[in-house]
Design an enzyme around this catalytic site. Sequence first.
Site, PDB file in Angstrom:
ATOM      1  N   ASP A 308       0.858  -1.293  -0.148  1.00  0.00           N
ATOM      2  CA  ASP A 308       0.053   0.123   0.016  1.00  0.00           C
ATOM      3  C   ASP A 308       0.906   1.077  -0.044  1.00  0.00           C
ATOM      4  O   ASP A 308       1.317   1.703   0.912  1.00  0.00           O
ATOM      5  CB  ASP A 308      -1.012   0.002   1.105  1.00  0.00           C
ATOM      6  CG  ASP A 308      -1.764   1.004   1.062  1.00  0.00           C
ATOM      7  OD1 ASP A 308      -2.277   1.594   0.100  1.00  0.00           O
ATOM      8  OD2 ASP A 308      -2.745   1.273   2.255  1.00  0.00           O
ATOM      9  N   CYS A 361      -3.083   5.125  -3.599  1.00  0.00           N
ATOM     10  CA  CYS A 361      -4.505   6.092  -3.870  1.00  0.00           C
ATOM     11  C   CYS A 361      -4.116   7.158  -4.522  1.00  0.00           C
ATOM     12  O   CYS A 361      -4.285   8.520  -3.800  1.00  0.00           O
ATOM     13  CB  CYS A 361      -4.921   6.354  -2.237  1.00  0.00           C
ATOM     14  SG  CYS A 361      -3.340   7.114  -1.120  1.00  0.00           S
TER      15      CYS A 361
END
Length: 434
Positions: A308, A361
């Site tokens: 991530d 993201c």
Amino acid sequence: MTPAARLSAAIDVIDAIETQRIPAAKALKEWGTAHRFAGSGDRAGIAGLVWDVLRRRASSAWVMEDETSRARVLGMLKLERGMDVADIEAMCDGSRFAPAPLSDAERKALASRTAAGAPAHIAGDYPEWLDSQLADVFGDGRIAEAVAMASRAPLDLRVNTLKSKREKALASLKHLGATETPWSPLGLRIELGADARNPGVHAEEDFIKGGIEVQDEGSQLAALFSGAKPGEQVIDLCAGAGGKTLALGAMMQGKGRLIATDADKRQLAPIHERLSRAGVHNADVRTPKGDEDPLADIRASADLVLIDAPCTGTGTWRRNPDAKWRMRPGALEVRVKDQQEVLDRAVQFVKPGGRIAYVTCSVLPQENREQVKGFLARQSGFTVVPPEQVMSALWDKAEDFAAAVYQSPEGLLMTPRKTGTDGFFVSIIKRSQP
């Protein structure tokens, strides 16, 4: 406080942000400290106005032909709140605590001007230096994509299957207006109005007992696409506070080995309590100590390494519109370097036939497809799993989802406009068998 008084307060807060160059959250906190008479509803209403101004910071000034804090607030009321001149004029009547009456120029601008014809970075409300990157990804659709990234996000929840089921949580949270998310089989969504406060989810019994977690649907899908299975050895290499670690733990059903670590040990602080509450008992949290490698005992044995990745967060602008105006080119360069390092580090942990799930993201190509291309050029023996194969995890919704996302040979990109999620890039990279 009256709506007009809240509007005046919002103008003051925006002025503080612009003149003092301070983050919006700090400016709002300082205003609240200096105005303790304001109730929680007033503070939420003022915050909503301020965040909406930051969403439309460039286009509102364009419409008003004025870059003052007052002009930005008035322009926002037209663009974001959809108010007409009469409604705005009624709030700006010059009475006690209300903004001064509209000038002729302001009235004319509100009545006649729009963001149509403005340069892309103004119509889309993003820093001009990012225009070429967004054009690379979205082409002529970048304005529409950016506008969607500027709209207020809903509150998404993930049902923890170790403790609950979606049907049960949906019934329990009906009073908050919870509905099923369109894509994630584990998601619930609570839509929020412009002035709405975030509901007290943390006080709900479902949350206290570990049945739900706050997590954007895009983040839920990113974890789902990793394909974590019971019995596997899984490493969450950038675990942070543990949002995706918890999702992986539920997917593994408590079976197998789940290792969570992060280069920044401060980010790991909340993870222990969250894992306990969620009932994830097969997780081993490894906190860095000095120069020691917390994963020194692991070599080529992991079925899955989830990255991530640290990124610019451009995909989360709708949750933090202040961040896009404070972002500088240097920050992108730093993040790209960090991503290269963590991708290359992951190689030593993945066993033959294992996979790396690379997630950001961000919507920027340098952090997404270009990063994956660079990795494949540096590291031999790895291939990208085709996006259509990755999306098959959604079963009956896979075809519709495939039509909504942006696909490339390097992975898939979700956006607020296309999928109703935050902006997330996912690439599943598989290591070949010897």
